[in-house]
Design a protein around this motif. Structure first.
Motif, PDB file in Angstrom:
ATOM      1  N   PHE A 169      62.974  52.833  41.465  1.00  0.00           N
ATOM      2  CA  PHE A 169      63.108  51.388  41.578  1.00  0.00           C
ATOM      3  C   PHE A 169      63.535  50.967  42.988  1.00  0.00           C
ATOM      4  N   TYR A 170      64.243  51.852  43.683  1.00  0.00           N
ATOM      5  CA  TYR A 170      64.753  51.546  45.029  1.00  0.00           C
ATOM      6  C   TYR A 170      63.904  52.183  46.136  1.00  0.00           C
ATOM      7  N   ASP A 171      62.841  52.876  45.762  1.00  0.00           N
ATOM      8  CA  ASP A 171      62.004  53.574  46.730  1.00  0.00           C
ATOM      9  C   ASP A 171      60.759  52.741  47.024  1.00  0.00           C
ATOM     10  N   ARG A 172      60.632  52.276  48.253  1.00  0.00           N
ATOM     11  CA  ARG A 172      59.551  51.362  48.628  1.00  0.00           C
ATOM     12  C   ARG A 172      58.167  51.916  48.283  1.00  0.00           C
ATOM     13  N   GLN A 173      57.931  53.194  48.551  1.00  0.00           N
ATOM     14  CA  GLN A 173      56.603  53.762  48.279  1.00  0.00           C
ATOM     15  C   GLN A 173      56.326  53.852  46.778  1.00  0.00           C
ATOM     16  N   SER A 174      57.368  53.963  45.990  1.00  0.00           N
ATOM     17  CA  SER A 174      57.187  54.111  44.537  1.00  0.00           C
ATOM     18  C   SER A 174      56.892  52.791  43.843  1.00  0.00           C
ATOM     19  N   TYR A 175      57.638  51.712  44.213  1.00  0.00           N
ATOM     20  CA  TYR A 175      57.448  50.450  43.479  1.00  0.00           C
ATOM     21  C   TYR A 175      56.523  49.475  44.189  1.00  0.00           C
ATOM     22  N   GLY A 176      56.249  49.716  45.480  1.00  0.00           N
ATOM     23  CA  GLY A 176      55.229  48.930  46.165  1.00  0.00           C
ATOM     24  C   GLY A 176      55.717  47.739  46.957  1.00  0.00           C
ATOM     25  N   GLY A 177      57.015  47.434  46.888  1.00  0.00           N
ATOM     26  CA  GLY A 177      57.532  46.266  47.595  1.00  0.00           C
ATOM     27  C   GLY A 177      57.608  45.054  46.693  1.00  0.00           C
ATOM     28  N   ILE A 178      58.509  44.135  47.003  1.00  0.00           N
ATOM     29  CA  ILE A 178      58.807  43.007  46.111  1.00  0.00           C
ATOM     30  C   ILE A 178      57.607  42.075  45.926  1.00  0.00           C
ATOM     31  N   ILE A 179      56.777  41.906  46.967  1.00  0.00           N
ATOM     32  CA  ILE A 179      55.625  41.006  46.827  1.00  0.00           C
ATOM     33  C   ILE A 179      54.514  41.670  46.018  1.00  0.00           C
ATOM     34  N   SER A 180      54.199  42.929  46.325  1.00  0.00           N
ATOM     35  CA  SER A 180      53.178  43.640  45.548  1.00  0.00           C
ATOM     36  C   SER A 180      53.569  43.698  44.073  1.00  0.00           C
ATOM     37  N   ASP A 181      54.841  43.901  43.837  1.00  0.00           N
ATOM     38  CA  ASP A 181      55.329  44.077  42.470  1.00  0.00           C
ATOM     39  C   ASP A 181      55.493  42.731  41.769  1.00  0.00           C
ATOM     40  N   ILE A 182      56.578  42.037  42.039  1.00  0.00           N
ATOM     41  CA  ILE A 182      56.857  40.786  41.335  1.00  0.00           C
ATOM     42  C   ILE A 182      55.902  39.680  41.780  1.00  0.00           C
ATOM     43  N   GLY A 183      55.605  39.639  43.071  1.00  0.00           N
ATOM     44  CA  GLY A 183      54.785  38.546  43.598  1.00  0.00           C
ATOM     45  C   GLY A 183      53.369  38.515  43.075  1.00  0.00           C
ATOM     46  N   SER A 184      52.867  39.652  42.590  1.00  0.00           N
ATOM     47  CA  SER A 184      51.498  39.662  42.048  1.00  0.00           C
ATOM     48  C   SER A 184      51.379  38.712  40.861  1.00  0.00           C
ATOM     49  N   HIS A 185      52.462  38.549  40.087  1.00  0.00           N
ATOM     50  CA  HIS A 185      52.474  37.562  38.991  1.00  0.00           C
ATOM     51  C   HIS A 185      52.154  36.163  39.510  1.00  0.00           C
ATOM     52  N   GLN A 186      52.945  35.762  40.508  1.00  0.00           N
ATOM     53  CA  GLN A 186      52.847  34.378  40.987  1.00  0.00           C
ATOM     54  C   GLN A 186      51.545  34.130  41.752  1.00  0.00           C
ATOM     55  N   ILE A 187      51.081  35.144  42.481  1.00  0.00           N
ATOM     56  CA  ILE A 187      49.798  35.008  43.183  1.00  0.00           C
ATOM     57  C   ILE A 187      48.664  34.850  42.179  1.00  0.00           C
ATOM     58  N   HIS A 188      48.734  35.609  41.106  1.00  0.00           N
ATOM     59  CA  HIS A 188      47.719  35.487  40.050  1.00  0.00           C
ATOM     60  C   HIS A 188      47.703  34.077  39.464  1.00  0.00           C
ATOM     61  N   GLN A 189      48.881  33.514  39.195  1.00  0.00           N
ATOM     62  CA  GLN A 189      48.940  32.169  38.618  1.00  0.00           C
ATOM     63  C   GLN A 189      48.486  31.107  39.616  1.00  0.00           C
ATOM     64  N   PHE A 190      48.796  31.303  40.901  1.00  0.00           N
ATOM     65  CA  PHE A 190      48.292  30.401  41.936  1.00  0.00           C
ATOM     66  C   PHE A 190      46.766  30.363  41.904  1.00  0.00           C
ATOM     67  N   LEU A 191      46.124  31.513  41.807  1.00  0.00           N
ATOM     68  CA  LEU A 191      44.657  31.572  41.759  1.00  0.00           C
ATOM     69  C   LEU A 191      44.123  30.901  40.501  1.00  0.00           C
TER      70      LEU A 191
END
Length: 336
Positions: A169-191
């Protein structure tokens, strides 16, 4: 005529697997087998909740089983693309927890595999697909209740200490970064709400100000986008205060040229501890809608897509674009 699917699970590292599996079981699907690496923190709860789902030692047992229609994946994020590709190549469809992948190279590999196999790779953007108020908002926007959508503002607040966190959860390469991870939700809804099929990233930022001992962790992020049909602003954080009765006061504001909608997804601050609140204001009315009994269409639509080879749950290209923009915004933010 077939109306349900035989499922299996690969990877239970994130708790989203419970919601994914529960909704598919509600729709009549069954699941007999799961595989996961090691002993994730979710394992005890998974075994308790699903005592009849048998763990297999080798994922090849699932991949070779031709009776399985679809595999659900909620492994460590960095592993989701490779697992998805293995499943697609075994002639099975995939529902994967977001982020469905963590790099642009993984995304390109997934596109090639989907094209080659003709199978479905569906990313479960749970802040849309599991939230009845968002489903209701889609109905209202389609009916023209707020006119043409001009902008969405999406917030994805989370609480750091709501349960024990694994090392990944704290390893950048493992979880992908806050935007790739959580932000993908909001980007999807924006689209979805702006009906954009292309977008540019005007601004992206990530920070870690609270856990200096975990340099890979990111506790704040923001993105500003311009799509070909509207605008978007996204804020992500791990600052949910302890007194809040839920893990995050997630909200979505949809501005149209004839009105607006606000969704309070998980709580209505100081008024209600339950979720699925929708507020609508337009030129004719101002009203509140309790969406707790609104049906969630994604799961039934996805089952039908697998059976009928259609694209009613979420167009494949939209899934790709949602992840592409999230990863590109993450890269842009980290260049600063």
């Amino acid at each position: 005529m077939k109306t349900s699917l035989n499922l299996a699970v690969l990877g239970i590292d994130h708790g989203h697997i419970f919601d994914m599996l529960d909704e598919m079981i509600k729709e009549g699907c069954n699941c007999n087998y799961f595989w996961t690496e090691g002993s994730p923190l979710t394992l005890k709860e998974f075994n308790k909740k699903y005592p009849n789902i048998k763990r297999v030692e080798n994922k090849s047992d699932i991949l070779k089983d031709n009776s399985i229609d679809m595999v659900l994946i909620s492994s460590i994020p960095k592993d989701r693309a490779d697992l998805s590709i293995e499943v697609l190549n075994s002639s099975k469809d995939v529902m994967v927890d977001k982020p469905g992948c963590t790099t642009l190279n993984q995304l390109e590999d997934l596109k090639r595999t989907v094209k080659k196999t003709g199978k479905i790779w569906s990313v479960n953007f749970s802040e849309r697909f599991h939230i009845a108020a968002v489903a209701k908002a889609e109905e209202l926007v389609a009916e023209g209740k707020i006119g043409k959508v001009k902008q969405t503002i999406g917030t994805g607040p989370h609480r750091q200490g709501n349960y024990e966190r694994p090392d990944w959860f704290y390893d950048r390469q493992s979880y992908g970064g806050i935007i790739s991870d959580i932000g993908s939700h909001q980007i999807h809804q924006f689209l979805i709400f702006t009906n954009s099929n292309e977008a540019k990233i005007n601004h992206a930022l990530v920070e870690n100000t609270t856990k200096q001992d975990k340099p890979g962790f990111q506790d704040f992020g923001e993105v500003n986008l311009t799509g070909n049909q509207g605008h978007g602003y996204i804020r992500l954080d791990w600052f949910t205060p302890d007194a809040l009765p839920t893990w995050g006061d997630g909200r979505l504001l949809i501005l149209g040229d004839k009105g607006y909608i606000e969704i309070r997804k998980y709580t209505d601050l100081a008024k209600s501890e339950k979720g699925n609140h929708l507020y609508l204001a337009n030129n004719e009315e101002v009203k509140y809608i309790d969406c707790s009994n609104v049906q969630l269409p994604y799961f039934r639509n996805l089952i039908n897509d697998v059976i009928n080879r259609t694209e009613t749950a979420c167009p494949q290209e939209l899934t790709y674009l949602s992840m592409e923009l999230a990863i590109k915004a993450q890269i842009q933010a980290e260049k600063k």
